[in-house]
Design an enzyme around this catalytic site. Structure first.
Site, short mmCIF file in Angstrom:
data_model
loop_
_atom_site.label_atom_id
_atom_site.label_comp_id
_atom_site.label_asym_id
_atom_site.label_seq_id
_atom_site.Cartn_x
_atom_site.Cartn_y
_atom_site.Cartn_z
N TYR A 1 59.72 11.93 -0.42
CA TYR A 1 60.75 11.65 -1.42
C TYR A 1 62.06 12.27 -0.97
O TYR A 1 62.11 13.43 -0.59
CB TYR A 1 60.34 12.25 -2.77
N ASP B 1 64.86 16.79 5.68
CA ASP B 1 65.14 16.93 4.25
C ASP B 1 64.50 18.24 3.81
O ASP B 1 63.30 18.30 3.55
CB ASP B 1 64.58 15.74 3.48
N LYS C 1 67.80 22.31 -4.66
CA LYS C 1 66.88 23.26 -5.29
C LYS C 1 67.28 24.73 -5.09
O LYS C 1 68.24 25.16 -5.71
CB LYS C 1 65.45 22.93 -4.87
C1 PLP Z 1 63.77 17.12 -5.15
C2 PLP Z 1 63.93 16.49 -3.84
C3 PLP Z 1 64.99 15.63 -3.56
C4 PLP Z 1 65.94 15.15 -4.62
O1 PLP Z 1 66.70 16.19 -5.14
P1 PLP Z 1 67.38 15.99 -6.59
O2 PLP Z 1 68.17 17.25 -6.76
O3 PLP Z 1 66.25 15.83 -7.54
O4 PLP Z 1 68.24 14.79 -6.51
C5 PLP Z 1 65.14 15.16 -2.27
N1 PLP Z 1 64.29 15.52 -1.31
C6 PLP Z 1 63.26 16.35 -1.54
C7 PLP Z 1 62.35 16.73 -0.41
C8 PLP Z 1 63.03 16.83 -2.81
O5 PLP Z 1 61.98 17.60 -3.04
#
Ligand code: PLP
Length: 426
Positions: free
Chosen positions: A144, A239, A267
């Site tokens: 994701y 990511d 995060k």
């Molecule tokens: C949570 C997450 C996102 C998206 O971040 P948001 O702040 O929810 O837009 C993207 N990549 C990873 C790996 C994530 O865990």
């Protein structure tokens, strides 16, 4: 436990907010029942609207790595708020956070702040395309990268929980530039690269995946990706929205010993306020506006409240890096305890862990990619989830999510959690 007020609040929310929530995974659709409405939180505990205390294993999906309402972060936000909350002009604290982040993370010279992980990944891909002059990207099934169009192709997290991996609204034109491979399968990636030679701008990956449960890359896979990208002039995007400042000061790059070309954050970097970021070497970052032609902007980007929370959080982690070890030890303790309890019951399971990320899968087979993660027994997961919730343990409400431990958790909390697993009738 009683959830009367939570259920009433949910019913009211549904009248005015689609599904009653502002992010789908919160709605408990995967596990059934009504979501819990939280009133406040402190340290490792959530206090809900019915007065229940819950031990929290989600930590707001990662940011609250030091526990909720962590004093230095809260104090920093309050101090800043008194001086004005947004200016649309540069502020010194943006540079302070940038400097600190660059000093902690290997292999990056410059960083641009945005407001979410979604924005960070979306912008990182635009930058990679602008830098390489190529259109296509490769992503991995079950990873994701936020909800921007290019990534809603077999995405993990809420997007799979709801069985709509390809969201309506994503055009064919966009989807055709996103190529898909299975996690931990280097051969598939090589085949895609050969078939699309000279057309691939970037490979984007969760270097330790957390959105299909916790999935660890094999050494040969992650090293092979790096070599392939270097050989083919493809940018490797890590990511690290989940893993950044969680798996160590330098995130997954440091933990795995692999250098990425572009790294995205979210995060933890915001300390619980909306912050995302993407970073790379100067040569790549100089392609961004206003230095270069790749456009990217944000009215609230680098917002002083958000920067102050991030700065306080990263300062704590930077000055007390033992936290990462202590968290990993707690996570190993939990892993072992839950594993023993499930084995004693004869329940088939797999537990995946890396640092302070861990996930429990009800399957016999090793969970190494999205397909093996999806084989988990959902009914048993739901019984497990609700059985734990009834004993005051708040786990992610989907089998496709990792737990994120926070440092406020005590061994007594972990023992209480393991005892709760022992009590379950699975
Ligand atoms: C949570 C997450 C996102 C998206 O971040 P948001 O702040 O929810 O837009 C993207 N990549 C990873 C790996 C994530 O865990």
């Amino acid at each position: 436990m009683i959830y009367k007020r939570s259920s009433a609040l949910f019913a009211e929310a549904k009248k005015y907010i689609p599904g009653g929530v502002n992010s789908p995974v919160r709605a408990f659709k995967a596990v059934g029942g009504d979501p819990i409405f939280v009133k406040e939180a402190k340290g490792a505990y959530l206090y809900d609207e019915d007065g229940n205390r819950l031990i929290d294993y989600i930590a707001s999906w990662g940011p609250m790595i030091l526990g909720h309402a962590y004093k230095p972060v809260i104090d920093a936000i309050i101090d800043k708020a008194k001086k004005g909350t947004s200016f649309g002009m540069p502020t010194e604290i943006e540079t302070e956070l940038a400097k600190l982040a660059v000093s902690m993370v290997p292999n990056i010279d410059k960083i641009r702040f945005v407001n979410s992980g979604t924005e960070a990944c979306m912008s990182a891909v635009r930058l990679a395309r602008g830098y390489t002059g190529k259109d296509k990207i490769i992503k991995f099934a079950g990873c994701y990268h936020g909800h921007s169009d290019s990534f809603l192709i077999q995405a993990g997290s809420g997007a799979v929980t709801f069985g709509s991996p390809n969201s309506p609204g994503v055009t064919q034109g966009t989807a055709k530039d996103t190529l898909l491979a299975a996690y931990n399968n280097l051969d598939e990636v090589k085949t895609l690269v050969q078939a699309n030679k000279g057309q691939i701008a970037a490979i984007i990956i969760e270097p330790v995946a957390g959105n299909m449960g916790c999935i660890v890359p094999t050494d040969s896979f992650i090293k092979g990706l790096r070599e392939l990208c270097t050989a083919e002039g493809i940018l490797l995007i890590f990511d690290e929205v989940m893993t950044g400042f969680r798996l160590g000061k330098g995130g997954a790059q440091e933990a795995l010993g692999i250098d990425a070309d572009i790294v995205t954050f979210g995060k933890v970097i915001g300390g619980g306020l909306p912050v995302g970021a993407f970073a790379a070497k100067t040569e790549i970052m100089n392609h961004l506006a206003p230095d270069g032609p790749v456009y990217q902007a944000g009215t609230l980007s680098g917002n002083p409240l958000a920067m102050s929370a991030g700065l306080a959080m990263l300062t704590e982690l930077n000055t007390n890096p033992d936290i990462f070890d202590s968290l990993a030890k707690k996570t190993a303790f939990l892993h072992e305890g839950i594993g023993k309890a499930l084995s004693k019951k004869g329940v088939p399971h797999q537990i995946n862990r890396f640092g302070s990320m861990v996930s429990v899968h009800f399957t016999d087979e090793p969970v190494v990619d999205f397909a093996s993660s999806a084989k988990g027994n959902n009914e048993r997961f739901n019984t497990f989830f609700h059985g734990m919730l009834d004993q005051g343990i708040y786990l992610p409400p989907s089998a496709f999510e990792s737990y994120f431990l926070n440092d406020a958790l005590t061994y007594a909390d972990l023992e209480e959690t393991i005892a709760a697993v022992e009590n379950l009738n699975l």
